[in-house]
Design a protein around this motif. Structure first.
Motif, PDB file in Angstrom:
ATOM      1  N   ILE A  17       3.646  46.593  21.995  1.00 52.36           N
ATOM      2  CA  ILE A  17       3.679  46.538  23.459  1.00 52.36           C
ATOM      3  C   ILE A  17       5.090  46.155  23.895  1.00 52.36           C
ATOM      4  O   ILE A  17       5.668  45.216  23.356  1.00 52.36           O
ATOM      5  CB  ILE A  17       2.705  45.468  23.998  1.00 52.36           C
ATOM      6  CG1 ILE A  17       1.286  45.707  23.497  1.00 52.36           C
ATOM      7  CG2 ILE A  17       2.758  45.397  25.528  1.00 52.36           C
ATOM      8  CD1 ILE A  17       0.370  44.498  23.695  1.00 52.36           C
ATOM      9  N   SER A  18       5.606  46.868  24.879  1.00 57.35           N
ATOM     10  CA  SER A  18       6.846  46.484  25.547  1.00 57.35           C
ATOM     11  C   SER A  18       6.547  46.365  27.035  1.00 57.35           C
ATOM     12  O   SER A  18       5.935  47.268  27.615  1.00 57.35           O
ATOM     13  CB  SER A  18       7.951  47.517  25.342  1.00 57.35           C
ATOM     14  OG  SER A  18       8.351  47.555  24.002  1.00 57.35           O
ATOM     15  N   ILE A  19       6.974  45.269  27.635  1.00 55.67           N
ATOM     16  CA  ILE A  19       6.753  45.042  29.060  1.00 55.67           C
ATOM     17  C   ILE A  19       8.119  44.908  29.715  1.00 55.67           C
ATOM     18  O   ILE A  19       8.935  44.078  29.299  1.00 55.67           O
ATOM     19  CB  ILE A  19       5.907  43.779  29.311  1.00 55.67           C
ATOM     20  CG1 ILE A  19       4.572  43.882  28.565  1.00 55.67           C
ATOM     21  CG2 ILE A  19       5.685  43.575  30.806  1.00 55.67           C
ATOM     22  CD1 ILE A  19       3.783  42.600  28.523  1.00 55.67           C
ATOM     23  N   HIS A  20       8.367  45.743  30.720  1.00 56.13           N
ATOM     24  CA  HIS A  20       9.668  45.735  31.377  1.00 56.13           C
ATOM     25  C   HIS A  20       9.514  46.170  32.828  1.00 56.13           C
ATOM     26  O   HIS A  20       8.841  47.163  33.114  1.00 56.13           O
ATOM     27  CB  HIS A  20      10.625  46.689  30.644  1.00 56.13           C
ATOM     28  CG  HIS A  20      12.007  46.677  31.187  1.00 56.13           C
ATOM     29  ND1 HIS A  20      12.493  47.691  31.968  1.00 56.13           N
ATOM     30  CD2 HIS A  20      13.007  45.766  31.072  1.00 56.13           C
ATOM     31  CE1 HIS A  20      13.745  47.421  32.294  1.00 56.13           C
ATOM     32  NE2 HIS A  20      14.079  46.257  31.772  1.00 56.13           N
ATOM     33  N   ASN A  21      10.121  45.423  33.725  1.00 59.41           N
ATOM     34  CA  ASN A  21      10.129  45.764  35.153  1.00 59.41           C
ATOM     35  C   ASN A  21       8.746  46.133  35.695  1.00 59.41           C
ATOM     36  O   ASN A  21       8.583  47.124  36.401  1.00 59.41           O
ATOM     37  CB  ASN A  21      11.118  46.895  35.428  1.00 59.41           C
ATOM     38  CG  ASN A  21      12.552  46.426  35.330  1.00 59.41           C
ATOM     39  OD1 ASN A  21      12.841  45.242  35.424  1.00 59.41           O
ATOM     40  ND2 ASN A  21      13.458  47.361  35.132  1.00 59.41           N
ATOM     41  N   GLY A  22       7.750  45.359  35.331  1.00 56.56           N
ATOM     42  CA  GLY A  22       6.411  45.567  35.872  1.00 56.56           C
ATOM     43  C   GLY A  22       5.617  46.677  35.225  1.00 56.56           C
ATOM     44  O   GLY A  22       4.548  47.038  35.705  1.00 56.56           O
ATOM     45  N   GLN A  23       6.121  47.230  34.118  1.00 54.18           N
ATOM     46  CA  GLN A  23       5.382  48.271  33.409  1.00 54.18           C
ATOM     47  C   GLN A  23       5.089  47.842  31.981  1.00 54.18           C
ATOM     48  O   GLN A  23       5.924  47.215  31.325  1.00 54.18           O
ATOM     49  CB  GLN A  23       6.156  49.588  33.378  1.00 54.18           C
ATOM     50  CG  GLN A  23       6.196  50.302  34.694  1.00 54.18           C
ATOM     51  CD  GLN A  23       6.725  51.722  34.545  1.00 54.18           C
ATOM     52  OE1 GLN A  23       7.330  52.090  33.551  1.00 54.18           O
ATOM     53  NE2 GLN A  23       6.488  52.528  35.560  1.00 54.18           N
ATOM     54  N   ASP A  54      -5.144  44.361  27.361  1.00 56.08           N
ATOM     55  CA  ASP A  54      -5.593  42.982  27.553  1.00 56.08           C
ATOM     56  C   ASP A  54      -4.542  41.991  27.036  1.00 56.08           C
ATOM     57  O   ASP A  54      -4.239  40.996  27.705  1.00 56.08           O
ATOM     58  CB  ASP A  54      -6.932  42.767  26.844  1.00 56.08           C
ATOM     59  CG  ASP A  54      -7.493  41.382  27.074  1.00 56.08           C
ATOM     60  OD1 ASP A  54      -7.722  41.012  28.243  1.00 56.08           O
ATOM     61  OD2 ASP A  54      -7.686  40.658  26.075  1.00 56.08           O
ATOM     62  N   GLN A  55      -3.980  42.267  25.870  1.00 60.13           N
ATOM     63  CA  GLN A  55      -2.930  41.398  25.317  1.00 60.13           C
ATOM     64  C   GLN A  55      -1.719  41.330  26.250  1.00 60.13           C
ATOM     65  O   GLN A  55      -1.047  40.299  26.321  1.00 60.13           O
ATOM     66  CB  GLN A  55      -2.480  41.903  23.949  1.00 60.13           C
ATOM     67  CG  GLN A  55      -3.484  41.712  22.848  1.00 60.13           C
ATOM     68  CD  GLN A  55      -2.966  42.255  21.532  1.00 60.13           C
ATOM     69  OE1 GLN A  55      -1.843  41.947  21.135  1.00 60.13           O
ATOM     70  NE2 GLN A  55      -3.770  43.058  20.862  1.00 60.13           N
ATOM     71  N   ALA A  56      -1.476  42.428  26.967  1.00 59.77           N
ATOM     72  CA  ALA A  56      -0.346  42.476  27.897  1.00 59.77           C
ATOM     73  C   ALA A  56      -0.701  41.905  29.261  1.00 59.77           C
ATOM     74  O   ALA A  56       0.152  41.834  30.142  1.00 59.77           O
ATOM     75  CB  ALA A  56       0.139  43.917  28.043  1.00 59.77           C
ATOM     76  N   GLY A  57      -1.964  41.519  29.448  1.00 58.97           N
ATOM     77  CA  GLY A  57      -2.378  40.921  30.707  1.00 58.97           C
ATOM     78  C   GLY A  57      -2.730  41.922  31.788  1.00 58.97           C
ATOM     79  O   GLY A  57      -2.648  41.614  32.976  1.00 58.97           O
ATOM     80  N   THR A  58      -3.132  43.139  31.388  1.00 55.66           N
ATOM     81  CA  THR A  58      -3.516  44.150  32.372  1.00 55.66           C
ATOM     82  C   THR A  58      -4.758  44.890  31.876  1.00 55.66           C
ATOM     83  O   THR A  58      -5.344  44.499  30.859  1.00 55.66           O
ATOM     84  CB  THR A  58      -2.324  45.106  32.670  1.00 55.66           C
ATOM     85  OG1 THR A  58      -2.635  45.897  33.814  1.00 55.66           O
ATOM     86  CG2 THR A  58      -1.974  45.989  31.492  1.00 55.66           C
ATOM     87  N   THR A  59      -5.178  45.905  32.594  1.00 52.47           N
ATOM     88  CA  THR A  59      -6.389  46.648  32.235  1.00 52.47           C
ATOM     89  C   THR A  59      -6.174  48.136  32.467  1.00 52.47           C
ATOM     90  O   THR A  59      -5.194  48.553  33.078  1.00 52.47           O
ATOM     91  CB  THR A  59      -7.590  46.211  33.098  1.00 52.47           C
ATOM     92  OG1 THR A  59      -7.347  46.626  34.457  1.00 52.47           O
ATOM     93  CG2 THR A  59      -7.818  44.712  33.046  1.00 52.47           C
TER      94      THR A  59
END
Length: 118
Positions: A17-23, A54-59
């Motif tokens: 998982i990569s999380i960047h700028n709200g994505q 889920d691990q990234a905090g979204t659905t």
């Protein structure tokens, strides 16, 4: 790496998982069910996507785009039946589905997803 970039899980080769700028960007997901048909592998892969989201905090409600690769387009209807159940409770994301040669002979499907962070 900047403060706005976060990576979760994976291996020395790639992040799960990569999380960047709200994505939220997920690595391509495949099934390890060597004897599983397209229905079983699709369910397995979509469950992995749910878990990573889920691990990234979204659905899946926040999915923006999904790319699907099938080893054989003869499996399109079977995959779509599982897809339709999986996205039924949400507004579906944009999607592409193409045939591609897979990295392992037992892979029938690979899925890459991008979602908005919650």
């Amino acid at each position: 790496m900047t403060d706005s970039l976060r990576k979760i899980g994976g291996s020395a080769r790639f992040s799960a998982i990569s999380i960047h700028n709200g994505q939220v960007h997920l690595a391509g997901q495949v099934s390890q069910l060597k004897d599983g048909d397209i229905t079983a592998q699709s369910r397995d892969v979509f469950a992995k996507v749910d878990d990573l989201l889920d691990q990234a905090g979204t659905t899946r409600e926040n999915l923006i785009s999904v790319q699907i690769w099938l080893a054989n387009m003869d499996n399109y209807a079977g995959m779509n039946a599982v897809w339709d159940e999986w996205v039924a409770p949400v507004t579906p994301p944009t999607r592409v589905c193409v045939e591609a040669r897979m990295a392992q002979p037992h892979y029938l499907i690979e899925v890459l997803a991008i979602a908005a962070a919650d």
